[in-house]
Design a protein around this motif. Structure first.
Motif, mmCIF file in Angstrom:
data_model
loop_
_atom_site.group_PDB
_atom_site.id
_atom_site.type_symbol
_atom_site.label_atom_id
_atom_site.label_comp_id
_atom_site.label_asym_id
_atom_site.label_seq_id
_atom_site.Cartn_x
_atom_site.Cartn_y
_atom_site.Cartn_z
ATOM 1 N N GLY A 1 21.315 27.692 -13.014
ATOM 2 C CA GLY A 1 20.653 28.931 -12.608
ATOM 3 C C GLY A 1 21.631 30.013 -12.212
ATOM 4 N N TRP A 2 22.642 29.658 -11.424
ATOM 5 C CA TRP A 2 23.634 30.653 -10.989
ATOM 6 C C TRP A 2 24.404 31.203 -12.178
ATOM 7 N N LYS A 3 24.826 30.320 -13.078
ATOM 8 C CA LYS A 3 25.574 30.773 -14.245
ATOM 9 C C LYS A 3 24.728 31.674 -15.129
ATOM 10 N N ASP A 4 23.488 31.277 -15.399
ATOM 11 C CA ASP A 4 22.608 32.085 -16.248
ATOM 12 C C ASP A 4 22.309 33.431 -15.605
ATOM 13 N N LEU A 5 22.039 33.411 -14.307
ATOM 14 C CA LEU A 5 21.705 34.644 -13.593
ATOM 15 C C LEU A 5 22.842 35.644 -13.676
ATOM 16 N N MET A 6 24.058 35.186 -13.398
ATOM 17 C CA MET A 6 25.194 36.108 -13.391
ATOM 18 C C MET A 6 25.647 36.473 -14.803
ATOM 19 N N ILE B 1 27.223 40.927 -7.466
ATOM 20 C CA ILE B 1 25.791 40.770 -7.266
ATOM 21 C C ILE B 1 25.099 40.971 -8.610
ATOM 22 N N PHE B 2 23.874 40.507 -8.707
ATOM 23 C CA PHE B 2 23.074 40.700 -9.909
ATOM 24 C C PHE B 2 22.236 41.970 -9.769
ATOM 25 N N SER B 3 21.787 42.522 -10.873
ATOM 26 C CA SER B 3 20.920 43.699 -10.811
ATOM 27 C C SER B 3 19.593 43.306 -10.173
ATOM 28 N N SER B 4 19.047 44.231 -9.389
ATOM 29 C CA SER B 4 17.759 43.969 -8.715
ATOM 30 C C SER B 4 17.202 45.306 -8.251
ATOM 31 N N ASP B 5 16.551 46.021 -9.172
ATOM 32 C CA ASP B 5 16.110 47.388 -8.827
ATOM 33 C C ASP B 5 14.606 47.630 -9.086
ATOM 34 N N GLU B 6 13.685 47.004 -8.471
ATOM 35 C CA GLU B 6 13.726 45.839 -7.597
ATOM 36 C C GLU B 6 13.799 44.530 -8.396
ATOM 37 N N ASP B 7 13.492 44.561 -9.661
ATOM 38 C CA ASP B 7 13.487 43.358 -10.468
ATOM 39 C C ASP B 7 14.866 43.099 -11.063
ATOM 40 N N LEU B 8 15.101 41.852 -11.482
ATOM 41 C CA LEU B 8 16.260 41.580 -12.315
ATOM 42 C C LEU B 8 16.186 42.483 -13.538
ATOM 43 N N ASP C 1 13.325 35.372 -19.711
ATOM 44 C CA ASP C 1 12.117 36.192 -19.607
ATOM 45 C C ASP C 1 12.321 37.341 -18.633
ATOM 46 N N ALA C 2 13.054 37.079 -17.547
ATOM 47 C CA ALA C 2 13.315 38.143 -16.580
ATOM 48 C C ALA C 2 14.140 39.259 -17.202
ATOM 49 N N ALA C 3 15.031 38.901 -18.141
ATOM 50 C CA ALA C 3 15.834 39.917 -18.811
ATOM 51 C C ALA C 3 15.010 40.722 -19.804
ATOM 52 N N ALA C 4 13.983 40.080 -20.390
ATOM 53 C CA ALA C 4 13.225 40.723 -21.460
ATOM 54 C C ALA C 4 11.975 41.431 -20.971
ATOM 55 N N ARG D 1 3.970 38.868 -13.468
ATOM 56 C CA ARG D 1 4.872 37.889 -12.824
ATOM 57 C C ARG D 1 6.111 38.554 -12.207
ATOM 58 N N TRP D 2 5.964 39.779 -11.746
ATOM 59 C CA TRP D 2 7.135 40.490 -11.244
ATOM 60 C C TRP D 2 7.697 39.854 -9.969
ATOM 61 N N MET D 3 6.858 39.157 -9.209
ATOM 62 C CA MET D 3 7.368 38.510 -8.000
ATOM 63 C C MET D 3 8.379 37.414 -8.327
ATOM 64 N N SER D 4 8.291 36.867 -9.545
ATOM 65 C CA SER D 4 9.216 35.799 -9.925
ATOM 66 C C SER D 4 10.564 36.342 -10.361
ATOM 67 N N ARG D 5 10.682 37.644 -10.526
ATOM 68 C CA ARG D 5 11.975 38.235 -10.860
ATOM 69 C C ARG D 5 12.378 39.319 -9.853
ATOM 70 N N HIS D 6 11.655 39.392 -8.749
ATOM 71 C CA HIS D 6 11.977 40.330 -7.679
ATOM 72 C C HIS D 6 13.329 39.944 -7.077
ATOM 73 N N GLY D 7 14.275 40.874 -7.023
ATOM 74 C CA GLY D 7 15.649 40.551 -6.674
ATOM 75 C C GLY D 7 15.822 39.885 -5.326
ATOM 76 N N VAL D 8 15.066 40.316 -4.316
ATOM 77 C CA VAL D 8 15.213 39.713 -2.996
ATOM 78 C C VAL D 8 14.653 38.298 -3.005
ATOM 79 N N ASN D 9 13.535 38.102 -3.689
ATOM 80 C CA ASN D 9 13.013 36.745 -3.835
ATOM 81 C C ASN D 9 14.046 35.835 -4.487
#
Length: 668
Positions: free
Chosen positions: A291-296, A305-312, A247-250, A256-264
């Protein structure tokens, strides 16, 4: 033995005893963090910390108004939220790593005020509006007169580090009183009463409660930790499931942006490990791995690092990554390493630290980028491909106040905490899990030992450990043999070398004597890796390599955010690498020079370069400052027009660049 060294050793032994007295559900760390001050950085790493101390890290209170003007953490009306604790979270370890009296005095001003102004109820922090204007007492029955839980979580990390460095007897009772207050207040004033930042970052709170539990073994603290976890974002479940990261990718809406905020996300990476520590439930380790595998996989970029501008924001090399996300992810990995002992996270920390971190500040550490870009051909004001562009377009430039100033305050913990996590303790010995020049001074089994780690790693492949001890010390020493290393060699005192396969943690059982010398060599081979749109990155050992582009710097000023620097390319950049090097990267020529002293992360000081055959892609051009990636089809070769002329281009380690290409199209 100095008084400080004696305290550090005593604290370490106390920690060992504490682990044996814990409740059955509480899981001891595989590798235990050493108290701040046990490790002293040397060589190129110390040079970096000295630069930080002499510039913004050591003087942010003098140049950043939020921290310097009538500061709330000194009883004033100014900043009483996150930025002052953020700065201290890096400045405190910096002061003790360098044993710098002036910086210690500076940070102690804030620490002393905080410790000396705890309210009778246990509440602490800046003076609240209710207290100042009405004389109200903040108590569990009147907790609404207090303020946000979130910045206190950061200040507790500051106090924990200060305690381990100094042994100040005020800290543990202070924290004990505060957690008693928090326990009584959470029903009336839940974690999210003031802001969603506290609920999204509750893991920081839980982590420090569990640290205190390691000291006093009060089971009520574990109950409090579980309650705070229940009021926080369910990061462990999200990381372990697949829906959240997909969902964060799409989804790039404001929902729900706080749930994909890169620093969070960077902070939350350690949530499953922290929960595993408290419960012993191995489901959390599986959630972390998933989670780590899916995120990366979905959001990862070549520099680790993963993208976070500010969201994933996916894995396209033109997406941005926030500096705060990098330093918080590094710290999460450092905690994950201690709790899990999993080599994959050790390698991940190394990749992120040596590639993503150094490129995002200027040489003097006085200016930072809010967002860096992997394929960053131009640094300038603009909207770019970010999910948070800002109306002033200042997110990509280098400035003290460009973008949000949270990163101005928070960036200082990156190098300092990495330096404090080079070494860990085991039940009977020590472990070197990240490599950089340093001196370790500690006790093992009641005996004093000093280990001098002499190396230019990650720029060289040799790491020498020299032992200094009054009497022989029998202990196991654990060494990380990285996953990228096919075969390492180890010799002790020049004896016949031992060959060791990569991707393992090797433990050497030995009685170490004064003058012993252990040499570890980690041969580095040139390889390539696949990234978004079938692009390729060139790697060698822990470093990722990027195109060396001549730089043209311009200084500007924006009325609100102040002075800043743009960087423009002064040489051609639109190259694809030849298919032949993807098939056989070992043929590439590597040139190494001495690591300069003092050491600086810039083009002129890059100690390694790789010559790569390439061809220009004429139609690959900047569009509004962005070098959108040419698509390489599944046959692995770019199908558009390519120059007939073959050229040799120079690649240098990513961390030494400001403008660059790192994810290359492949051409014939």
């Amino acid at each position: 033995m100095t008084k400080a060294f004696g305290y550090v050793a005593a604290l370490l032994l106390t920690t060992f005893v504490a682990h044996s007295q814990q409740t059955p559900s509480f899981t001891p760390d595989v590798y235990r963090e050493l108290p701040l001050g046990s490790i002293r950085p040397q060589g190129w790493l110390k040079d970096q910390l000295v630069i930080m101390r002499d510039n913004s890290s050591g003087h942010l209170d003098e140049i950043h108004p939020k921290i310097g003007n009538d500061n709330g953490w000194l009883g004033g009306r100014g900043d009483a939220w996150e930025e002052t604790p953020y700065w201290l979270d890096g400045a405190v370890p910096l002061a003790y790593l360098l044993d710098d009296p002036a910086l210690k005095t500076k940070v102690l001003k804030y620490i002393n005020w905080t410790l000396d102004h705890q309210r009778p109820s246990g509440y602490f922090g800046g003076i609240t509006k209710e207290e100042r204007e009405k004389g109200t007492q903040v108590t569990p029955d009147n907790c609404a007169a207090g303020d946000d839980w979130w910045p206190k979580m950061v200040m507790l990390k500051v106090l924990q580090q200060y305690y381990e460095a100094s042994g100040d007897k005020r800290v543990v009772p202070f924290m004990t009183r505060y957690y008693a207050y928090q326990s009584k207040s959470l029903k009336a004033c839940p974690l999210g009463k003031w802001t969603e930042w506290a609920t999204s970052r509750g893991t920081e709170n839980v982590m420090m409660i569990q640290w205190l539990y390691n000291i006093n073994h009060d089971a009520n603290l574990l109950t409090l930790a579980s309650e705070i976890e229940a009021q926080s974002f369910p990061w462990s479940d999200w990381l372990g499931g697949r829906d959240w990261v997909i969902d964060a990718a799409a989804n790039q809406t404001d929902q729900r942006w706080m749930s994909r905020h890169g620093v969070n996300v960077g902070m939350a990476l350690k949530a499953p490990a922290i929960n595993y520590q408290r419960t012993g439930n191995k489901k959390y380790l599986a959630q972390l791995q998933t989670g780590w595998k899916d995120l990366m996989t979905l959001h990862g970029l070549p520099m680790g690092i993963f993208s976070s501008d500010e969201d994933l924001h996916g894995n396209d090399p033109t997406q941005g990554s926030e500096l705060c996300a990098i330093v918080e992810s590094m710290y999460s990995l450092e905690k994950i390493i201690a709790i899990t002992g999993d080599i994959r996270y050790m390698d991940a920390l190394e990749r992120m630290t040596f590639n993503a971190l150094p490129t995002q500040t200027t040489d003097d550490y006085n200016n930072k980028q809010y967002f860096q870009i992997a394929n960053q051909v131009q640094v300038s004001r603009g909207v770019f491909d970010f999910s948070l562009p800002f109306d002033r377009g200042m997110n990509n430039v280098f400035g003290l106040r460009s973008g949000y100033t949270c990163c101005t305050a928070n960036m200082h913990q990156g190098w300092t905490k990495f330096a404090t996590h080079l070494w860990y303790a085991t039940a009977k010995g020590l472990a070197a899990l990240e490599y950089s020049p340093s001196d370790l001074k500690t006790k093992v089994n009641g005996q004093d030992i000093v280990i001098h780690e002499k190396t230019n790693y990650p720029f060289g492949d040799a790491i020498v450990f020299e032992f200094e001890t009054a009497t022989p010390v029998a202990m196991p020493l654990t060494l990380r043999i990285p996953l990228w290393c096919k075969e390492a060699t180890i010799d002790i005192n020049g004896q016949l070398p031992r060959f060791v396969k990569g991707g393992q943690l090797l433990t050497l059982e030995n009685t170490w004597k004064n003058g012993d010398k252990l040499t570890l060599k980690l041969p580095m081979e040139v390889t390539t890796s696949n990234w978004a749109k079938n692009s390729r990155a060139v790697e060698r050992g822990p470093l990722v390599y990027a195109l060396k582009i001549e730089e043209r710097w311009e200084k500007g000023n924006e009325a609100t955010e102040g002075d800043y620097f743009s960087v423009y390319p002064a040489s051609d950049w639109n190259y694809g690498v030849l298919e032949q090097i993807v098939k056989n990267p070992a043929t590439l020529k590597v040139t190494e020079v001495s690591v300069a002293t003092p050491f600086v992360w810039n083009q002129a000081h890059a100690p390694i370069s790789i010559a790569v055959p390439a061809r220009k892609i004429p139609n690959w051009k900047l569009i509004d400052g962005v070098a959108h990636q040419p698509i390489t089809t599944r046959v692995n070769v770019y199908q558009g027009d390519v120059s007939a002329q073959e050229e040799t281009v120079t690649l240098i380690p990513y961390g030494f660049t400001k403008v660059r290409v790192v994810a290359f199209p492949v051409v014939k």
